[in-house]
Scaffold this active site. Structure first.
Site, PDB file in Angstrom:
ATOM      1  N   GLN A 200       2.997  10.101   1.066  1.00 48.97           N
ATOM      2  CA  GLN A 200       4.301   9.417   1.154  1.00 48.97           C
ATOM      3  C   GLN A 200       5.209   9.743  -0.033  1.00 48.97           C
ATOM      4  O   GLN A 200       6.412   9.482   0.030  1.00 48.97           O
ATOM      5  CB  GLN A 200       4.115   7.897   1.241  1.00 48.97           C
ATOM      6  CG  GLN A 200       3.465   7.457   2.551  1.00 48.97           C
ATOM      7  CD  GLN A 200       3.326   5.950   2.605  1.00 48.97           C
ATOM      8  OE1 GLN A 200       2.364   5.395   2.109  1.00 48.97           O
ATOM      9  NE2 GLN A 200       4.297   5.291   3.199  1.00 48.97           N
TER      10      GLN A 200
ATOM     11  N   GLY B  47       0.840  -1.197   0.000  1.00 44.42           N
ATOM     12  CA  GLY B  47       0.000   0.000   0.000  1.00 44.42           C
ATOM     13  C   GLY B  47       0.874   1.244   0.000  1.00 44.42           C
ATOM     14  O   GLY B  47       2.015   1.202   0.454  1.00 44.42           O
TER      15      GLY B  47
ATOM     16  N   CYS C 125       5.719   0.079   7.293  1.00 49.62           N
ATOM     17  CA  CYS C 125       5.364   1.223   6.455  1.00 49.62           C
ATOM     18  C   CYS C 125       6.564   1.577   5.596  1.00 49.62           C
ATOM     19  O   CYS C 125       7.694   1.591   6.079  1.00 49.62           O
ATOM     20  CB  CYS C 125       4.990   2.406   7.356  1.00 49.62           C
ATOM     21  SG  CYS C 125       4.526   3.884   6.450  1.00 49.62           S
ATOM     22  N   LEU C 126       6.314   1.890   4.325  1.00 43.16           N
ATOM     23  CA  LEU C 126       7.427   2.219   3.432  1.00 43.16           C
ATOM     24  C   LEU C 126       8.119   3.521   3.847  1.00 43.16           C
ATOM     25  O   LEU C 126       9.265   3.745   3.480  1.00 43.16           O
ATOM     26  CB  LEU C 126       6.932   2.324   1.975  1.00 43.16           C
ATOM     27  CG  LEU C 126       6.452   0.992   1.357  1.00 43.16           C
ATOM     28  CD1 LEU C 126       5.906   1.222  -0.042  1.00 43.16           C
ATOM     29  CD2 LEU C 126       7.560  -0.044   1.333  1.00 43.16           C
TER      30      LEU C 126
ATOM     31  N   HIS D 164      -2.857   7.593   6.706  1.00 39.51           N
ATOM     32  CA  HIS D 164      -1.841   8.487   6.134  1.00 39.51           C
ATOM     33  C   HIS D 164      -2.477   9.789   5.638  1.00 39.51           C
ATOM     34  O   HIS D 164      -1.859  10.848   5.718  1.00 39.51           O
ATOM     35  CB  HIS D 164      -1.145   7.820   4.937  1.00 39.51           C
ATOM     36  CG  HIS D 164       0.049   6.979   5.298  1.00 39.51           C
ATOM     37  ND1 HIS D 164       1.169   7.499   5.902  1.00 39.51           N
ATOM     38  CD2 HIS D 164       0.304   5.659   5.125  1.00 39.51           C
ATOM     39  CE1 HIS D 164       2.062   6.530   6.084  1.00 39.51           C
ATOM     40  NE2 HIS D 164       1.559   5.395   5.622  1.00 39.51           N
TER      41      HIS D 164
ATOM     42  N   HIS E 231      -4.679   1.533   7.307  1.00 45.83           N
ATOM     43  CA  HIS E 231      -3.334   2.114   7.451  1.00 45.83           C
ATOM     44  C   HIS E 231      -3.134   3.238   6.424  1.00 45.83           C
ATOM     45  O   HIS E 231      -2.643   4.314   6.760  1.00 45.83           O
ATOM     46  CB  HIS E 231      -2.300   0.989   7.273  1.00 45.83           C
ATOM     47  CG  HIS E 231      -0.862   1.413   7.241  1.00 45.83           C
ATOM     48  ND1 HIS E 231       0.071   0.951   8.135  1.00 45.83           N
ATOM     49  CD2 HIS E 231      -0.181   2.248   6.394  1.00 45.83           C
ATOM     50  CE1 HIS E 231       1.250   1.497   7.849  1.00 45.83           C
ATOM     51  NE2 HIS E 231       1.134   2.279   6.798  1.00 45.83           N
ATOM     52  N   GLU E 232      -3.556   2.982   5.172  1.00 43.63           N
ATOM     53  CA  GLU E 232      -3.345   3.983   4.114  1.00 43.63           C
ATOM     54  C   GLU E 232      -4.249   5.205   4.313  1.00 43.63           C
ATOM     55  O   GLU E 232      -3.817   6.340   4.103  1.00 43.63           O
ATOM     56  CB  GLU E 232      -3.560   3.369   2.730  1.00 43.63           C
ATOM     57  CG  GLU E 232      -2.630   2.212   2.364  1.00 43.63           C
ATOM     58  CD  GLU E 232      -1.163   2.476   2.655  1.00 43.63           C
ATOM     59  OE1 GLU E 232      -0.720   3.630   2.559  1.00 43.63           O
ATOM     60  OE2 GLU E 232      -0.449   1.503   3.004  1.00 43.63           O
TER      61      GLU E 232
HETATM   62 ZN    ZN Z   1       2.423   3.507   5.689  1.00 38.70          ZN
END
Ligand code: ZN
Length: 172
Positions: free
Chosen positions: A50, A45, A94-95, A140, A136-137
């Site tokens: 991000q 995701g 998380c990226l 963000h 989660h996304e």
């Molecule tokens: Zn994340």
């Protein structure tokens, strides 16, 4: 085209993102770039903030098994319209917080409404990993990271590690 992923701590990861008023070619390109960036990372995701764009757009694909058809999913203005009473706990990553993980408890099932890449309104239920990932996304888009669910101690340890990583990256 791949885009650089912002690493926590970054003020852009703490902002409330603006709704997308109209789908433009620029936004469709962004969604395509985000999918490419996510698959390349690899991740399941990615949210627009991000990659430094403060718009309500997320992409996800939680199909991880080899040989199973990928399910690239683009969501503009995603909104959780219902959640289950039942909760589930996953070890999240998380990226924007590479190689750090923590257990987060969230509703096990969610109903989500969104606009797809063709401008159509969609609504669907998600469970399992998809439910965790979509929540989660969407977090963000509201400036919230998975580490915000952890204890202040754990959050501080992870944040210090990321500050160190960023210093090292800046030097490299
Ligand atoms: Zn994340």
């Amino acid at each position: 085209m791949k885009r650089p992923i912002l690493i926590h701590p970054d003020p852009r990861l703490k902002k409330i993102c603006a709704p997308v008023p109209d789908l433009t070619d620029e936004l469709r390109d962004l969604a395509r770039d985000m999918l490419e960036t996510m698959y390349d990372a690899p991740g399941i995701g990615l949210a627009a903030p991000q990659v430094g764009v403060l718009s309500r757009l997320i992409v996800l694909d939680c199909v991880k098994e080899e040989g199973v058809t990928p399910r690239p999913t683009v969501m503009f203005n995603p909104e959780i319209v219902a959640v289950s009473d039942e909760m589930s706990t996953y070890e999240e990553g998380c990226l924007s917080i590479p190689e750090q993980y923590g257990e987060v408890t969230r509703p096990a099932e969610v109903q989500v409404r969104w606009i797809d890449e063709k401008g159509g309104e969609q609504q669907a239920g998600f469970d399992g990993l998809w439910a965790t990932c979509v929540q989660h996304e969407i977090d963000h888009l509201n400036g919230k990271l998975f580490i915000d669910y952890l204890t202040p101690m754990k959050r501080q340890i992870i944040t210090r590690r990321m500050q160190k990583l960023k210093r090292e990256m800046a030097r490299a």
